[in-house]
Design a protein around this motif. Structure first.
Motif, PDB file in Angstrom:
ATOM      1  N   ILE A  23       0.856  -1.100   0.027  1.00 55.50           N
ATOM      2  CA  ILE A  23       0.145   0.056  -0.218  1.00 55.50           C
ATOM      3  C   ILE A  23       0.857   1.367   0.068  1.00 55.50           C
ATOM      4  O   ILE A  23       0.627   2.277  -0.774  1.00 55.50           O
ATOM      5  N   ASP A  24       1.767   1.275   0.771  1.00 52.79           N
ATOM      6  CA  ASP A  24       2.717   2.230   0.980  1.00 52.79           C
ATOM      7  C   ASP A  24       3.446   2.477  -0.573  1.00 52.79           C
ATOM      8  O   ASP A  24       3.766   3.550  -1.077  1.00 52.79           O
ATOM      9  N   PRO A  44      10.487   5.286   5.408  1.00 52.72           N
ATOM     10  CA  PRO A  44      11.649   4.835   5.802  1.00 52.72           C
ATOM     11  C   PRO A  44      11.663   3.350   6.085  1.00 52.72           C
ATOM     12  O   PRO A  44      12.437   2.434   5.835  1.00 52.72           O
ATOM     13  N   PHE A  45      10.369   3.176   6.856  1.00 53.93           N
ATOM     14  CA  PHE A  45      10.280   1.562   7.344  1.00 53.93           C
ATOM     15  C   PHE A  45      10.046   0.788   6.286  1.00 53.93           C
ATOM     16  O   PHE A  45      10.355  -0.483   6.648  1.00 53.93           O
ATOM     17  N   PHE A  46       9.592   1.212   5.117  1.00 53.87           N
ATOM     18  CA  PHE A  46       9.287   0.342   4.055  1.00 53.87           C
ATOM     19  C   PHE A  46      10.316   0.245   2.928  1.00 53.87           C
ATOM     20  O   PHE A  46      10.155  -0.194   1.860  1.00 53.87           O
ATOM     21  N   GLN A  47      11.333   1.093   3.057  1.00 53.71           N
ATOM     22  CA  GLN A  47      12.506   1.145   2.058  1.00 53.71           C
ATOM     23  C   GLN A  47      13.191  -0.268   1.922  1.00 53.71           C
ATOM     24  O   GLN A  47      13.130  -1.055   2.866  1.00 53.71           O
ATOM     25  N   ARG A  48      13.727  -0.467   0.998  1.00 52.78           N
ATOM     26  CA  ARG A  48      14.268  -1.889   0.385  1.00 52.78           C
ATOM     27  C   ARG A  48      15.130  -2.573   1.705  1.00 52.78           C
ATOM     28  O   ARG A  48      14.742  -3.644   2.095  1.00 52.78           O
ATOM     29  N   ALA A  49      16.010  -1.873   2.104  1.00 48.02           N
ATOM     30  CA  ALA A  49      16.924  -2.555   3.139  1.00 48.02           C
ATOM     31  C   ALA A  49      16.302  -2.762   4.704  1.00 48.02           C
ATOM     32  O   ALA A  49      16.337  -3.899   5.212  1.00 48.02           O
ATOM     33  N   PRO A  51       8.970  -0.895  -5.862  1.00 48.16           N
ATOM     34  CA  PRO A  51       9.082  -1.115  -4.528  1.00 48.16           C
ATOM     35  C   PRO A  51      10.272  -0.825  -3.906  1.00 48.16           C
ATOM     36  O   PRO A  51      11.454  -1.126  -4.317  1.00 48.16           O
ATOM     37  N   GLY A  52      10.205  -0.204  -2.784  1.00 52.56           N
ATOM     38  CA  GLY A  52      11.179  -0.262  -1.695  1.00 52.56           C
ATOM     39  C   GLY A  52      11.946   1.192  -2.020  1.00 52.56           C
ATOM     40  O   GLY A  52      13.261   1.326  -1.620  1.00 52.56           O
ATOM     41  N   ASN A  53      11.407   2.001  -2.860  1.00 55.65           N
ATOM     42  CA  ASN A  53      12.129   3.083  -3.332  1.00 55.65           C
ATOM     43  C   ASN A  53      12.211   4.246  -2.076  1.00 55.65           C
ATOM     44  O   ASN A  53      11.612   4.156  -1.139  1.00 55.65           O
ATOM     45  N   ASP A  54      13.117   5.118  -2.607  1.00 58.80           N
ATOM     46  CA  ASP A  54      13.399   6.213  -1.594  1.00 58.80           C
ATOM     47  C   ASP A  54      12.176   7.179  -1.335  1.00 58.80           C
ATOM     48  O   ASP A  54      12.130   8.114  -0.228  1.00 58.80           O
ATOM     49  N   ARG A  55      11.135   7.063  -1.902  1.00 64.26           N
ATOM     50  CA  ARG A  55       9.771   7.979  -1.812  1.00 64.26           C
ATOM     51  C   ARG A  55       8.958   7.288  -0.765  1.00 64.26           C
ATOM     52  O   ARG A  55       8.150   7.765  -0.244  1.00 64.26           O
TER      53      ARG A  55
END
Length: 176
Positions: A109-110, A125-130, A118-122
């Motif tokens: 959803i985010d 932060p909780f859902f970013q790739r790493a 997916p996991g992009n910098d937009r």
């Protein structure tokens, strides 16, 4: 050398399929419940086992409540709380799997809201790739899921069914 995909690599490669909307996605192959038949298309509640339906209800209820009260910040707090509760003594691997599906649902959803891969910098932060990959790699074995493709397929299948249920509930007539 580890076999299979790491979740970091998975977040960079396999999660690219998340750019598709829930309606456009093909069915992930992993079953929602251990021992269930793989490759079963999840299109509605009638196709779910009772255990899978209970998991979907848990995930959608938890997401809806947290989102309504505090938006995505509330959802992130609910995910963290879910994982902490799921690893407490006396809990079952299914409790961790519920959290993994909740996490993937919120990730998707985010990602849809933020746009881009997916996991992009937009994304938050909780859902970013790493960070997402780190959580999934940590908790998948605690849910009796093999990290990599097996866990990712389970999470995708569960989040897909959750998205269908979330949309079904949003479209349902409101009774007052």
């Amino acid at each position: 050398m580890r076999t299979g995909l790491s979740f970091e690599r998975l977040a960079g490669v396999a999660l690219l399929s998340l750019t598709l909307t829930a309606c456009q996605m093909s069915s992930p192959s992993a079953p929602l419940v251990a021992g269930a038949q793989p490759g079963r298309m999840v299109t509605g509640r009638e196709s779910l086992t009772p255990a899978a339906a209970a998991m979907i209800d848990f995930v959608v209820d938890r997401y809806t409540f947290a989102s309504a009260r505090q938006g995505m910040a509330g959802v992130i707090a609910a995910i963290d709380e879910c994982y902490l509760s799921a690893i407490a003594p006396g809990k079952r691997p299914q409790d961790v799997r519920n959290c993994l599906v909740l996490d993937m649902l919120a990730f998707r959803i985010d990602q849809q809201v933020s746009g881009g891969p997916p996991g992009n910098d937009r994304q938050l932060p909780f859902f970013q790739r790493a960070r997402a990959a780190q959580r999934w790699e940590r908790y998948a074995p605690l849910g009796n899921l093999r990290p990599g493709e097996d866990a990712a397929s389970f999470m995708m299948n569960g989040s897909e069914a959750s998205l269908f249920e979330l949309e079904r509930r949003r479209r349902a007539p409101r009774m007052s």
